[in-house]
Design an enzyme around this catalytic site. Structure first.
Site, PDB file in Angstrom:
ATOM      1  N   GLY B  39      31.958 -35.448 -25.094  1.00 50.46           N
ATOM      2  CA  GLY B  39      31.177 -36.592 -24.358  1.00 50.46           C
ATOM      3  C   GLY B  39      30.136 -37.355 -25.082  1.00 50.46           C
ATOM      4  O   GLY B  39      30.076 -38.544 -24.710  1.00 50.46           O
ATOM      5  N   ARG B  71      34.704 -37.694 -18.832  1.00 47.77           N
ATOM      6  CA  ARG B  71      33.360 -38.366 -19.382  1.00 47.77           C
ATOM      7  C   ARG B  71      33.827 -38.793 -21.020  1.00 47.77           C
ATOM      8  O   ARG B  71      32.848 -39.492 -21.494  1.00 47.77           O
ATOM      9  CB  ARG B  71      32.411 -37.355 -19.570  1.00 47.77           C
ATOM     10  CG  ARG B  71      32.694 -36.100 -20.307  1.00 47.77           C
ATOM     11  CD  ARG B  71      31.644 -34.865 -19.992  1.00 47.77           C
ATOM     12  NE  ARG B  71      32.040 -33.499 -20.688  1.00 47.77           N
ATOM     13  CZ  ARG B  71      33.021 -32.967 -20.199  1.00 47.77           C
ATOM     14  NH1 ARG B  71      33.708 -32.996 -18.933  1.00 47.77           N
ATOM     15  NH2 ARG B  71      33.156 -31.709 -20.807  1.00 47.77           N
ATOM     16  N   ASP B 128      28.598 -28.368 -28.324  1.00 46.51           N
ATOM     17  CA  ASP B 128      28.508 -28.140 -26.972  1.00 46.51           C
ATOM     18  C   ASP B 128      27.887 -26.786 -26.721  1.00 46.51           C
ATOM     19  O   ASP B 128      28.015 -26.185 -25.801  1.00 46.51           O
ATOM     20  CB  ASP B 128      29.567 -28.257 -25.953  1.00 46.51           C
ATOM     21  CG  ASP B 128      30.731 -27.335 -26.622  1.00 46.51           C
ATOM     22  OD1 ASP B 128      30.565 -26.513 -27.679  1.00 46.51           O
ATOM     23  OD2 ASP B 128      31.843 -27.361 -26.012  1.00 46.51           O
ATOM     24  N   ASN B 129      27.409 -25.958 -27.831  1.00 45.88           N
ATOM     25  CA  ASN B 129      26.992 -24.647 -27.782  1.00 45.88           C
ATOM     26  C   ASN B 129      25.727 -24.333 -28.782  1.00 45.88           C
ATOM     27  O   ASN B 129      25.710 -25.174 -29.704  1.00 45.88           O
ATOM     28  CB  ASN B 129      27.927 -23.792 -28.147  1.00 45.88           C
ATOM     29  CG  ASN B 129      28.460 -23.933 -29.403  1.00 45.88           C
ATOM     30  OD1 ASN B 129      27.872 -23.232 -30.408  1.00 45.88           O
ATOM     31  ND2 ASN B 129      29.619 -24.656 -29.729  1.00 45.88           N
ATOM     32  N   CYS B 174      12.729 -24.810 -34.961  1.00 47.86           N
ATOM     33  CA  CYS B 174      11.213 -25.104 -34.566  1.00 47.86           C
ATOM     34  C   CYS B 174      11.061 -25.217 -33.360  1.00 47.86           C
ATOM     35  O   CYS B 174      10.099 -24.818 -32.562  1.00 47.86           O
ATOM     36  CB  CYS B 174      10.545 -26.316 -35.552  1.00 47.86           C
ATOM     37  SG  CYS B 174      10.565 -26.143 -37.303  1.00 47.86           S
ATOM     38  N   CYS B 186      28.155 -28.249 -20.457  1.00 49.67           N
ATOM     39  CA  CYS B 186      28.991 -28.951 -19.250  1.00 49.67           C
ATOM     40  C   CYS B 186      29.823 -28.172 -18.581  1.00 49.67           C
ATOM     41  O   CYS B 186      30.073 -28.416 -17.401  1.00 49.67           O
ATOM     42  CB  CYS B 186      29.666 -30.211 -20.138  1.00 49.67           C
ATOM     43  SG  CYS B 186      28.657 -31.286 -20.903  1.00 49.67           S
ATOM     44  N   CYS B 243       8.521 -20.777 -39.085  1.00 46.69           N
ATOM     45  CA  CYS B 243       9.876 -21.197 -38.939  1.00 46.69           C
ATOM     46  C   CYS B 243      10.661 -20.290 -40.195  1.00 46.69           C
ATOM     47  O   CYS B 243      10.549 -20.924 -41.195  1.00 46.69           O
ATOM     48  CB  CYS B 243      10.373 -22.340 -38.684  1.00 46.69           C
ATOM     49  SG  CYS B 243      12.312 -22.911 -38.645  1.00 46.69           S
TER      50      CYS B 243
END
Lengths: 69, 250
Positions: B39, B71, B128-129, B174, B186, B243
């Site tokens: 998307g 989408r 997406d992950n 960070c 999604c 970090c």
């Protein structure tokens, strides 16, 4: 001691003086992974959560990482 | 020099004093790596191809599913079952045949990703992950390449940029140090198409601005978009001195 007033995602909240970010998140049950926190529009790194103390009128934003796309 | 055909095609860019012919030539020479063609990647890649970004590398190992069509607007129903990068290549080539497009259809490990990032001028994270997001940020940080991150879920969007070519840049880690995959995506939370459309379009806007040499409005910042109220919030992201990712690549 008098409590101090902060807002969390726009909602007013009372906390004890000398409350750290980590104390607050633990109390709220939000200390789990994946959350980010900003005070007055500046992100507070997770490594600073235990030392950073909340101040009167702090505007706190709490949100989660979004992975979707 | 731009050809007559290019001068016609990009005339609306050439009218902009902050793009002009010099900016258009920079776009033509640029190479952008788009990680994820869902998307966010669909609109981002369309705008970059339309804008004349000369080289696009599209990475996604998914095949187009009918549930993506709600989408992911660069695809059409006849392409269901095709690899997204193949479907996208056909669409983008139809839009602008002057753009060179390469697709990567398999999942990349850190080493392969590092090679691809090294060859790019700019990277868009449209995945997406969370594990991909962490890996991409880490590799871009190491290679000192600018990274524009978008994400969307439900009616909320997130947008940020880390210009690792600059010293003292913060990184994705960070901001979100957890690598645990318990975040919203999604398929488990749903999303409205224009949410990812908005964020993906803004990733393309920031990419074009970066490539032509305009300052970013989002470097070391997180923008949160609320699709219910259409309000935006901005947060400054400072480098976390503790970090383990960006402090290791000074």
């Amino acid at each position: 001691m008098n409590e101090i007033t902060i807002t969390i995602n726009g909602q007013p909240h009372q906390v004890a003086p000398q409350t750290s970010v980590l104390d607050l998140l633990t109390t709220l049950g939000h200390a789990e992974q994946g959350m980010a926190l900003a005070i007055n529009q500046a992100i507070i790194s997770r490594s600073e959560w235990s030392e950073h103390l909340l101040q009167q009128d702090d505007d706190i934003s709490l949100f989660q990482a979004i992975a979707g796309g | 020099m731009l050809s007559d055909a290019e001068t016609l095609r990009y005339s609306r860019h050439l009218l902009l004093s902050n793009v002009g012919e010099a900016g258009q030539l920079k776009l033509k020479q640029a190479k952008v790596l788009i990680m994820g063609m869902g998307g966010l990647g669909a609109p981002a890649s369309m705008y970059l191809a339309a804008a004349g970004v000369g080289n696009l590398v599209l990475a996604d190992f998914d095949e187009l599913d009918v549930s993506n069509l709600q989408r992911q607007i660069s695809y059409d129903a006849s392409q269901v079952g095709l690899h997204k990068v193949d479907a996208a290549k056909a669409r983008l080539a139809g839009l602008n045949c002057e753009v060179r497009i390469r697709g990567i259809k398999k999942k990349m490990d850190a080493k392969q990703l590092a090679m691809e990032v090294a060859m790019a001028d700019l990277v868009l994270d449209c995945t997406d992950n969370l594990s991909s997001r962490h890996l991409i940020s880490q590799v871009c940080c190491q290679a000192k390449k600018p990274l524009i991150v978008g994400a969307g879920i439900r009616l909320e969007g997130q947008l940020m940029m880390f210009d690792f070519s600059q010293p003292d840049s913060a990184c994705y880690h960070c901001l979100f140090p957890s690598t645990q995959e318990q975040t919203l995506n999604c398929s488990n939370s749903g999303v409205l198409g224009p949410i990812v459309g908005t964020i993906g379009s803004l990733q393309a806007l920031e990419a074009i601005k970066y490539l032509v040499g305009l300052p970013s409005g989002i470097n070391n910042q997180l923008k949160l978009f609320d699709g219910l109220t259409l309000n935006w919030q901005s947060f400054a992201i400072s480098r976390d001195p503790a970090c383990p990712v960006c402090s290791a690549h000074e």
